[in-house]
Write an enzyme that holds these catalytic residues in place. Structure first.
Site, PDB file in Angstrom:
ATOM      1  CB  CYS A   7      -0.980  -0.022   1.165  1.00 24.48           C
ATOM      2  SG  CYS A   7      -0.219   0.160   2.775  1.00 24.48           S
ATOM      3  CB  CYS A  79      -4.540   1.190  -2.167  1.00 27.40           C
ATOM      4  SG  CYS A  79      -2.800   1.366  -1.777  1.00 27.40           S
ATOM      5  CB  CYS A  87      -3.258   1.283  -5.345  1.00 25.52           C
ATOM      6  SG  CYS A  87      -2.702  -0.042  -4.284  1.00 25.52           S
TER       7      CYS A  87
END
Length: 159
Positions: A7, A79, A87
């Site tokens: 992430c 994400c 992301c």
């Protein structure tokens, strides 16, 4: 096989994924986590939740994808769409899938509401990880097309 939970900040979701995966994974499967712009610290609520769930928390820290100890075989981006986050895209010859989860670090409200956001993220990730680990991993390890299809399917599951 090495699985990377990726992430942006590497403080909540990717840490929850890494720790949960390592807690449940069979021998020969390991996970790690990283961020494209790591915060430098693991969110205390992530560590508290893992401890409550009986998952070891020592050794987990927020790190950059530039500091990985090994090249991952699989990259799972976690994400979500909260706060217009983008992301990161891991560059390299790996199998990629998106397992989007809203970031509990952006949760607002009472302590109970914020804790509930962390628990929701954890439950989603744990359900997906358990589903992944229930697959015939020995077969899929050598069938990347089928493994990719399974990972993409799992990335849409909710508990």
């Amino acid at each position: 096989m090495n699985v990377l939970f990726l992430c942006t900040g590497n403080s909540c979701r990717s840490i929850l994924g890494e720790a949960t995966f390592n807690h449940l994974a069979p021998e020969g499967w390991r996970s790690m986590s990283a961020g494209s712009k790591p915060t430098g610290q693991v969110h205390p609520r992530s560590l508290a939740l893992l401890a409550r769930e009986g998952i070891a928390t020592e050794g987990y820290y927020s790190k950059s994808w530039n500091d990985l100890p090994v090249t991952p075989d699989i990259v799972l981006s976690v994400c979500g769409n909260a706060a217009n986050e983008t992301c990161p895209v891991y560059l390299g010859p790996v199998l990629r899938s998106h397992w989007g989860v809203e970031d509990p670090a952006h949760a607002t409200g009472s302590d109970e509401e914020i804790d509930a956001a962390f628990m929701t993220a954890y439950r989603i990730l744990r359900h997906r990880i358990e589903t992944f680990l229930a697959l015939p991993l020995n077969e899929l390890q050598n069938d990347h097309e089928r493994l990719k299809a399974e990972l993409d399917r799992i990335g849409n599951l909710l508990p």
